[in-house]
Structure formats: structure tokens, C-alpha cells
Design an enzyme around this catalytic site. Structure first.
Site, PDB file in Angstrom:
ATOM      1  CG  ASP A  75      -2.115   0.874   1.097  1.00 27.80           C
ATOM      2  OD1 ASP A  75      -2.330   1.407  -0.011  1.00 27.80           O
ATOM      3  OD2 ASP A  75      -2.830   1.057   2.088  1.00 27.80           O
ATOM      4  N   GLY A  76       0.316   2.315  -0.598  1.00 22.45           N
ATOM      5  CA  GLY A  76       0.964   3.633  -0.538  1.00 22.45           C
ATOM      6  C   GLY A  76       1.654   4.058  -1.818  1.00 22.45           C
ATOM      7  CG  HIS A  85       0.472   1.838  -9.288  1.00 22.84           C
ATOM      8  ND1 HIS A  85       0.192   1.452  -7.994  1.00 22.84           N
ATOM      9  CD2 HIS A  85      -0.605   2.563  -9.697  1.00 22.84           C
ATOM     10  CE1 HIS A  85      -1.001   1.924  -7.639  1.00 22.84           C
ATOM     11  NE2 HIS A  85      -1.498   2.605  -8.652  1.00 22.84           N
ATOM     12  CG  ASN A 124      -7.573  -2.401  -5.926  1.00 23.76           C
ATOM     13  OD1 ASN A 124      -6.644  -3.158  -5.689  1.00 23.76           O
ATOM     14  ND2 ASN A 124      -7.937  -1.458  -5.071  1.00 23.76           N
ATOM     15  CB  ILE A 172      -7.231  -7.437   7.215  1.00 24.40           C
ATOM     16  CG1 ILE A 172      -6.745  -8.709   6.550  1.00 24.40           C
ATOM     17  CG2 ILE A 172      -8.727  -7.477   7.429  1.00 24.40           C
ATOM     18  CD1 ILE A 172      -6.832  -9.945   7.426  1.00 24.40           C
TER      19      ILE A 172
HETATM   20  C1  FPP Z   1      -1.854  -0.028  -3.471  1.00 25.35           C
HETATM   21  O1  FPP Z   1      -1.368   1.295  -3.419  1.00 25.35           O
HETATM   22  C2  FPP Z   1      -1.205  -0.736  -4.576  1.00 25.35           C
HETATM   23  C3  FPP Z   1      -1.839  -1.335  -5.618  1.00 25.35           C
HETATM   24  C4  FPP Z   1      -3.303  -1.342  -5.788  1.00 25.35           C
HETATM   25  C5  FPP Z   1      -1.070  -1.995  -6.683  1.00 25.35           C
HETATM   26  C6  FPP Z   1       0.133  -2.774  -6.245  1.00 25.35           C
HETATM   27  C7  FPP Z   1       0.897  -3.160  -7.428  1.00 25.35           C
HETATM   28  C8  FPP Z   1       2.246  -3.161  -7.552  1.00 25.35           C
HETATM   29  C9  FPP Z   1       3.184  -2.812  -6.465  1.00 25.35           C
HETATM   30  C10 FPP Z   1       2.816  -3.561  -8.872  1.00 25.35           C
HETATM   31  C11 FPP Z   1       3.451  -4.902  -8.896  1.00 25.35           C
HETATM   32  C12 FPP Z   1       2.612  -5.991  -8.364  1.00 25.35           C
HETATM   33  C13 FPP Z   1       2.625  -7.314  -8.731  1.00 25.35           C
HETATM   34  C14 FPP Z   1       2.061  -8.311  -7.838  1.00 25.35           C
HETATM   35  C15 FPP Z   1       3.168  -7.821  -9.987  1.00 25.35           C
HETATM   36  P1  FPP Z   1      -2.431   2.481  -3.602  1.00 25.35           P
HETATM   37  O2  FPP Z   1      -2.577   2.773  -5.054  1.00 25.35           O
HETATM   38  O3  FPP Z   1      -3.707   2.100  -2.919  1.00 25.35           O
HETATM   39  O4  FPP Z   1      -1.731   3.657  -2.882  1.00 25.35           O
HETATM   40  P2  FPP Z   1      -2.467   4.797  -2.026  1.00 25.35           P
HETATM   41  O5  FPP Z   1      -3.115   4.093  -0.863  1.00 25.35           O
HETATM   42  O6  FPP Z   1      -1.342   5.686  -1.619  1.00 25.35           O
HETATM   43  O7  FPP Z   1      -3.469   5.468  -2.929  1.00 25.35           O
END
Ligand code: FPP
Length: 242
Positions: free
Chosen positions: A16-17, A33, A64, A190
Site C-alpha cells: 500500500d501507498g 505503481h 480496485n 486487512i
Molecule cells: C496499493 O497502493 C497498490 C496497488 C493497488 C497496486 C500494487 C501493485 C504493484 C506494487 C505492482 C506490482 C505488483 C505485482 C504483484 C506484480 P495504492 O494505489 O492504494 O496507494 P495509495 O493508498 O497511496 O493510494
């Protein structure tokens, strides 16, 4: 740093983040990302090098899909690139990749890249990487329930035979329970991640955003885990049924 004693067997990571990391730098969320993906690749090598066998990642929840189409499309393309190129290096580590989640509404391009990565790495014997994509913990329980009920209706399973082992055998993947769940970015939830498997997991919530979560941060997490007193509902440290 290689630690051998009292390591978690199965670690879950809620990455996350990414969005906030990028926004704080005046960049688009997609950049977060992208950097998160690089962090992940390095981190996985680091984790398997510690001798941890099972890792589950929360890559994309069913919820999502409610994000901006632009962000969803970016993430789907990023997954395809990672599965087709970057994560193939897991084969050299002997890590088998499996996926948890529903098929619909993933595109054929994404689904084929997932199947291809799973097939490429299927003989890996050093570890398992379970990628939760288009995943929801409640849906996993719904889908497990349908499978179990179908077996009862078919006559291959008796009602009185249903126990926790049957439930576990009918989840998306056969994996040991989660010992440790790390959620980066300071959020303490969670969020529907492997809710059945996390029943006795220890939780760790570093404030670091995922793109900045590196090997040294993982070491700190492991130290925190090693200092936990896991009682599994009893007053001793013995594991249930052991
Ligand atoms: C949450 O951060 C993250 C995601 C929804 C995507 C996670 C994906 C990756 C790290 C890319 C690689 C992954 C794999 C498994 C190949 P957020 O967008 O919710 O961040 P925020 O809470 O700051 O808005």
C-alpha cells in the site's frame, strides 16, 4: 542478513501507498505503481534468500476495479509486463508462482500472462509466490463454499466430513496459514486480504510507503515478528494441533 530461527513460513504483503508516494513527489499515481513494481522485484529476491518459503501478495483487489479506468488500465499493463518479463527471473530462484482470484472481468491478455507465468515456474521447489489478483477474501469464501456444496450434492463428500481441512483444501490455493502480514503505508486494516488464512497471523504496519520498503525494512519487520509471543489462543507457544 540471513536469519534462520523463528522465521515466518508464510508472509503476506499488502503493498500500500504507491499512489501517495507518487503524489507527494508531484507525480502521477502510475509512477508510484511503476516504482513499487521495481521495489517488489528486489524485495522478492531478498525474501526468498532469507529462506522464507511462502509469500502472498495483494496485487489487485476486486474492489480496485472501481478506480479510474486510466489507473486500472495502467496496472493491468504493468502486471502483463511484469509477468511476461520481470518475474520470469523467479524461475531461476526455483519459485513457483500461483494466482488467487476470480477470472472475470480480467482481459484475455492479463489472464494469458498469468497462466504463462504459472506454467513457466510450475516446477519450482524452493518457494511459492501466491499473487492475489482480482481477489477478494469474502469472494474466496463464497467460491470455496460453492465447491464444497457441489461435492456434497455430487455425493463425493458427506456433510459430516466437512471440517477446517476440507475448507482449506477448497480455497483458491493449498497454502499453509499466514504467519505474518505486512501492510505498508501506515493503514491498519486487512481490507479483505486472505481473511480465512490470516486467522492467527501477526500483523505489522510500517508507515513506509511501499515503493520505499526495502530489504532493511523487511529485516525490521522480521525482528518485530520474532519478538511476538504467538499463543494461538492458548497460554503456551505451542502451535494448534502440534
Ligand atoms: C496499493 O497502493 C497498490 C496497488 C493497488 C497496486 C500494487 C501493485 C504493484 C506494487 C505492482 C506490482 C505488483 C505485482 C504483484 C506484480 P495504492 O494505489 O492504494 O496507494 P495509495 O493508498 O497511496 O493510494
Amino acid at each position: 542478513m540471513k536469519k534462520t530461527e523463528n522465521m515466518p513460513k508464510h508472509v503476506g504483503i499488502i503493498m500500500d501507498g504507491n499512489g501517495r508516494w507518487a503524489e507527494e513527489r508531484g507525480k502521477p499515481r502510475s509512477f508510484g505503481h511503476q516504482v513499487g513494481a521495481t521495489t517488489l522485484k528486489e524485495l522478492l529476491h531478498y525474501i526468498y534468500d532469507q529462506g522464507i518459503q511462502y509469500v502472498s501478495l495483494y496485487a489487485f483487489s476486486t474492489e480496485n476495479f472501481g478506480r479510474d479506468k486510466k489507473e486500472v488500465d495502467f496496472l493491468m499493463n504493468l502486471f502483463v509486463t511484469l509477468f511476461k518479463k520481470e518475474l520470469k527471473s523467479l524461475k531461476d530462484l526455483g519459485v513457483k508462482v500461483v494466482f488467487s482470484g476470480r477470472h472475470e472481468p480480467l482481459s484475455d491478455t492479463v489472464w494469458n500472462a498469468m497462466e504463462d507465468l504459472a506454467a513457466t515456474t510450475k516446477d519450482g521447489e524452493n518457494g511459492i509466490l501466491n499473487i492475489c489478483l482480482n481477489y477478494g477474501g469474502r469472494y474466496e469464501i463464497v467460491d470455496m463454499t460453492k465447491k464444497v456444496v457441489q461435492k456434497v450434492l455430487d455425493g463425493t463428500l458427506k456433510l459430516e466430513e466437512i471440517d477446517d481441512k476440507v475448507i482449506e483444501d477448497n480455497l483458491y490455493q493449498k497454502l499453509p496459514p499466514l504467519d505474518f502480514v505486512i501492510r505498508t503505508s501506515g493503514e491498519m486494516r486487512i481490507s479483505n486480504f486472505m481473511i480465512y488464512q490470516a486467522a492467527y497471523a501477526e500483523f505489522y504496519f510500517p508507515t513506509t510507503y511501499f515503493p520505499d520498503f526495502k530489504g532493511k525494512d523487511f529485516d525490521e519487520a522480521i525482528l518485530a515478528f520474532q519478538n511476538r509471543d504467538r499463543r494461538f489462543g492458548k497460554n503456551t507457544k505451542k502451535k494448534p494441533n502440534s
